[in-house]
Design a protein around this motif. Structure first.
Motif, mmCIF file in Angstrom:
data_model
loop_
_atom_site.group_PDB
_atom_site.id
_atom_site.type_symbol
_atom_site.label_atom_id
_atom_site.label_comp_id
_atom_site.label_asym_id
_atom_site.label_seq_id
_atom_site.Cartn_x
_atom_site.Cartn_y
_atom_site.Cartn_z
ATOM 1 N N ARG A 51 -10.658 3.787 -0.371
ATOM 2 C CA ARG A 51 -10.517 3.408 1.038
ATOM 3 C C ARG A 51 -11.390 4.324 1.891
ATOM 4 O O ARG A 51 -11.408 5.540 1.692
ATOM 5 N N THR A 63 -10.023 -1.374 4.510
ATOM 6 C CA THR A 63 -9.156 -2.059 3.555
ATOM 7 C C THR A 63 -9.185 -1.345 2.206
ATOM 8 O O THR A 63 -10.238 -0.945 1.718
ATOM 9 N N THR A 282 -2.511 4.619 7.778
ATOM 10 C CA THR A 282 -2.206 4.067 6.461
ATOM 11 C C THR A 282 -1.333 5.060 5.708
ATOM 12 O O THR A 282 -1.244 6.242 6.087
#
Length: 302
Positions: A51, A63, A282
């Motif tokens: 990532r 992504t 994330t």
């Protein structure tokens, strides 16, 4: 089998009381262009992830790509930086891991869907045993500009008792020194490499941040400088070059499974400028975190 018999060379003890405690400069790190860091992980199932994290304010995360079945589930204990070299379909990848008591180099190629290309699946080659007491590994490959031949490649392993070992692996594995005094180190990220030395950014269990410069000369005598006095405990560090002299630093909170991004100026002890860019949007919940890097890089953070 790799022999762990290098003589200890000097003490570079990370003692808080022995280093300066002056206040760092408040000047902010320049952010004229966003920098990127390719963060990787090994999942519990044995996959590798990829990532891209970008040093915008706040930081952004691309992504996640996942490559299945790179390792057996739960097998990998330690990972070095892995290289990712694009080819005509996907990429060629390689790096070092510790599985059980042994060190391996793992290589494979990917297809257009980021999965292992079964035509060229690669494999794992065992380097040697004796790695149960080690808790950190990393490789530094320095290649002079305008050449296709690495000038030197050193491999580092930090043992649980605080002894940092070095091997020269440019032409086979040769012991290249060791130094005691690093038992307090929790994580290390390579931020600088040239013909004369490697430099790691390291945090301790108490939360301090240091640079550890390791000259290539023998005997091995690291130079340790404090960069920050607190705030870095319980974090895994991953770093990449940012600009001509700086570093983009990802600090993964191992308990919360979150990551914060920092712009770090050229390392200069407690005068080093560190700018917090914010949390990465994330999760970093996989067991092992590592960095993806190119075949040739010129880290210049110190």
């Amino acid at each position: 089998m790799i022999r762990h018999t290098a003589a200890l060379a000097g003490a570079a003890v990370l003692a808080l009381t022995s280093l300066s405690t002056s206040v760092a400069s408040a000047t902010e790190v320049g952010t004229t262009a966003a920098c990127t860091l390719n963060a990787g992980s090994v999942t519990a199932a044995g996959a590798q992830t990829y990532r891209t994290v970008t040093s915008t304010i706040p930081p952004t995360a691309g992504t996640q790509q996942t490559t299945a079945n790179v390792f057996q589930a739960g097998a990998v204990r330690l990972s070095s930086t892995f290289t990712d070299i694009p080819n005509y379909v996907g990429s060629s990848r390689s790096g070092f891991v510790v599985i059980g008591d042994s060190l391996y180099i793992r290589g494979y190629t990917t297809d257009g869907s980021d999965q292992i290309d079964q035509t060229y699946p690669g494999g794992s080659t065992r380097i040697g045993g004796g790695w149960t007491p080690y808790r950190l590994i990393e490789r530094s490959a320095y290649r002079p500009l305008d050449t296709d031949i690495p000038g030197r490649t050193h491999f580092y392993g930090l043992r649980n008792d605080g002894v940092l070992f070095r091997w020269n692996i440019t032409n086979g594995w040769k012991t290249a020194g060791s130094a005691a005094g690093f038992a307090a180190v929790k994580s290390m990220a390579l931020i600088s490499q040239n013909a004369s030395y490697d430099t790691f950014l390291a945090n301790t269990g108490s939360g301090a941040l240091y640079t550890i410069r390791i000259p290539v000369t023998s005997p091995m005598k690291p130079v340790v400088k404090k960069v920050s006095t607190s705030g870095w405990s319980g974090r895994t560090l991953i770093a990449n070059r940012c600009g001509q002299y700086g570093t983009v630093l990802l600090a993964v909170n191992d308990a919360a499974k979150t990551g914060a991004l920092y712009a770090v100026g050229h390392a200069n002890g407690l005068l080093t400028v560190i700018k917090a860019l914010g949390n990465v949007p994330t999760s970093f919940g996989n067991p092992i975190q590592f960095r993806w890097g190119p075949e040739s890089e010129y880290l210049n953070g110190e």
